[in-house]
Design an enzyme around this catalytic site. Sequence first.
Site, PDB file in Angstrom:
ATOM      1  CB  CYS A 151      -0.931   0.005   1.201  1.00 45.71           C
ATOM      2  SG  CYS A 151      -2.140  -1.318   1.132  1.00 45.71           S
ATOM      3  CG  HIS A 172      -2.983   3.858   1.583  1.00 43.77           C
ATOM      4  ND1 HIS A 172      -3.430   3.352   0.385  1.00 43.77           N
ATOM      5  CD2 HIS A 172      -3.084   2.842   2.492  1.00 43.77           C
ATOM      6  CE1 HIS A 172      -3.781   2.081   0.557  1.00 43.77           C
ATOM      7  NE2 HIS A 172      -3.581   1.755   1.825  1.00 43.77           N
ATOM      8  CG  ASN A 175      -6.448  -0.507   0.842  1.00 41.29           C
ATOM      9  OD1 ASN A 175      -5.718  -0.103  -0.069  1.00 41.29           O
ATOM     10  ND2 ASN A 175      -5.975  -0.934   1.993  1.00 41.29           N
TER      11      ASN A 175
HETATM   12  O1  UT7 Z   1      -3.695  -0.561   3.484  1.00 37.89           O
HETATM   13  C1  UT7 Z   1      -3.036  -1.548   4.187  1.00 37.89           C
HETATM   14  C2  UT7 Z   1      -3.202  -1.348   5.599  1.00 37.89           C
HETATM   15  N1  UT7 Z   1      -4.432  -1.908   6.071  1.00 37.89           N
HETATM   16  C3  UT7 Z   1      -5.147  -1.230   6.909  1.00 37.89           C
HETATM   17  O2  UT7 Z   1      -4.816  -0.114   7.184  1.00 37.89           O
HETATM   18  C4  UT7 Z   1      -6.308  -1.901   7.561  1.00 37.89           C
HETATM   19  C5  UT7 Z   1      -6.301  -1.540   9.008  1.00 37.89           C
HETATM   20  N2  UT7 Z   1      -7.355  -2.145   9.751  1.00 37.89           N
HETATM   21  C6  UT7 Z   1      -8.661  -1.798   9.637  1.00 37.89           C
HETATM   22  O3  UT7 Z   1      -9.030  -0.995   8.801  1.00 37.89           O
HETATM   23  C7  UT7 Z   1      -9.648  -2.390  10.638  1.00 37.89           C
HETATM   24  O4  UT7 Z   1      -8.942  -3.089  11.626  1.00 37.89           O
HETATM   25  C8  UT7 Z   1     -10.694  -3.334   9.991  1.00 37.89           C
HETATM   26  C9  UT7 Z   1     -11.673  -2.515   9.182  1.00 37.89           C
HETATM   27  C10 UT7 Z   1     -10.014  -4.368   9.145  1.00 37.89           C
HETATM   28  C11 UT7 Z   1     -11.491  -4.044  11.097  1.00 37.89           C
HETATM   29  O5  UT7 Z   1     -12.074  -3.105  11.967  1.00 37.89           O
HETATM   30  P1  UT7 Z   1     -11.882  -3.269  13.549  1.00 37.89           P
HETATM   31  O6  UT7 Z   1     -12.680  -2.194  14.160  1.00 37.89           O
HETATM   32  O7  UT7 Z   1     -10.424  -3.277  13.848  1.00 37.89           O
HETATM   33  O8  UT7 Z   1     -12.568  -4.653  13.834  1.00 37.89           O
HETATM   34  P2  UT7 Z   1     -11.931  -5.999  14.444  1.00 37.89           P
HETATM   35  O9  UT7 Z   1     -10.981  -6.621  13.482  1.00 37.89           O
HETATM   36  O10 UT7 Z   1     -11.430  -5.729  15.831  1.00 37.89           O
HETATM   37  O11 UT7 Z   1     -13.212  -6.902  14.542  1.00 37.89           O
HETATM   38  C12 UT7 Z   1     -14.341  -6.520  15.334  1.00 37.89           C
HETATM   39  C13 UT7 Z   1     -15.475  -7.514  15.094  1.00 37.89           C
HETATM   40  C14 UT7 Z   1     -15.040  -8.969  15.192  1.00 37.89           C
HETATM   41  O12 UT7 Z   1     -16.092  -9.684  15.792  1.00 37.89           O
HETATM   42  P3  UT7 Z   1     -16.045 -10.092  17.340  1.00 37.89           P
HETATM   43  O13 UT7 Z   1     -14.806 -10.936  17.484  1.00 37.89           O
HETATM   44  O14 UT7 Z   1     -15.961  -8.806  18.086  1.00 37.89           O
HETATM   45  O15 UT7 Z   1     -17.315 -10.846  17.532  1.00 37.89           O
HETATM   46  C15 UT7 Z   1     -14.896  -9.405  13.756  1.00 37.89           C
HETATM   47  O16 UT7 Z   1     -15.105 -10.791  13.598  1.00 37.89           O
HETATM   48  O17 UT7 Z   1     -15.980  -7.341  13.753  1.00 37.89           O
HETATM   49  C16 UT7 Z   1     -16.014  -8.625  13.105  1.00 37.89           C
HETATM   50  N3  UT7 Z   1     -15.824  -8.435  11.673  1.00 37.89           N
HETATM   51  C17 UT7 Z   1     -16.830  -8.204  10.820  1.00 37.89           C
HETATM   52  N4  UT7 Z   1     -18.157  -8.139  11.003  1.00 37.89           N
HETATM   53  C18 UT7 Z   1     -18.925  -7.901   9.921  1.00 37.89           C
HETATM   54  C19 UT7 Z   1     -14.641  -8.374  10.983  1.00 37.89           C
HETATM   55  N5  UT7 Z   1     -14.883  -8.147   9.680  1.00 37.89           N
HETATM   56  C20 UT7 Z   1     -16.234  -8.048   9.554  1.00 37.89           C
HETATM   57  C21 UT7 Z   1     -17.081  -7.806   8.472  1.00 37.89           C
HETATM   58  N6  UT7 Z   1     -18.413  -7.734   8.688  1.00 37.89           N
HETATM   59  N7  UT7 Z   1     -16.613  -7.613   7.218  1.00 37.89           N
END
Ligand code: UT7
Length: 324
Positions: free
Chosen positions: A115, A251, A281
Amino acid sequence: MSEWRSIIRSTGGYLPERIMTNDDMSKIVDTSDEWIQARTGIKQRHIAADGELTSDLATAAARQALSNAGIAAADVDLIILATTTPDQTFPATATAVQAKLETGAGAAFDVQAVCSGFLFAMATADSMLKNGLFKTALVIGAETFTRLLDWSDRGTCVLFGDGAGAVVMTREAADTSGDRGILAHHIQTDGTKSDLLYVDGGASSTGTIGHVRMQGNQVFRHAVTNISSAIDVVLKETGTHVDEIDWFVPHQANQRILSGVAKKMKLDENKVVSTVSQHGNTSAASIPLALHTAVSDGRIKPGQLILSEAMGGGFSWGASLFRL
Ligand code: UT7
């Protein structure tokens, strides 16, 4: 000080025709438009057609950038393509772009910093132009990133899209450049964090291309800190105050990261160019696509001061300060 400055002369962009909305996504994995928008700001992403290659996307964006600069393909002597999704393991996809554009003599190669790739490519082009090695560069970020996705992993597949963006950079005499051009850049990596965002395949390991694996919340945590420290470096190096920035072109990974960085750096949110809702992204393509979007719709004007940043797999991250 170098006698040359590298100037961004124009931008170009290309997005594949097919759009996939969050509702479309919710038919594939257990997710919802509400969750995706709330956690990322993404509403839709573009998906390359079957048979449409990264080099096709890159060539389309490059053609538009050349046309906008009024520069003939034959005058290009350097092509640097930032991509994580090459057409083939080798040769470099940039050489396919060179052939498709019929640029003739010169060098073409790929840069791989995921990225952050576009910032790494721009820094490389800047050094080569300033050293007098080349005169006219195409710097491109292009990805068919959706081909690396595991469509059963809702934590990653909802985030990414395909696209390409390009800029034409030329070298100009520093004393007549009118303070235009690349003013500073900072690029950095930390290989000890590679297990937080990677692809589980490769030519020398599995012999497959693999799929993206990410511990999203860990990446998120590091993103705001690393990006902010890279921005600090370029601002300090140039003695620039954050209020002097006309546009912030980050980005486009997640609206919450964009806003988090803007808040931490005390950047006016109205100056943030955000395309994440429309493109998702697009990895190395996201910065030049966002730049192209805001130049095309008239928000970004010649002479304005732009701050750009990125963070991605590696970890890799960086920032760039330039005057259009
Ligand atoms: O460009 C390269 C660099 N990449 C990035 O910058 C990405 C950085 N990370 C992010 O943008 C975020 O961490 C995400 C958008 C990927 C995830 O958001 P988050 O607020 O960090 O959520 P999380 O991973 O802590 O997950 C929270 C909950 C989990 O459920 P439980 O364990 O709390 O029950 C996940 O299983 O959200 C769940 N979850 C989803 N639910 C519905 C994860 N993905 C999804 C989804 N739809 N697509």
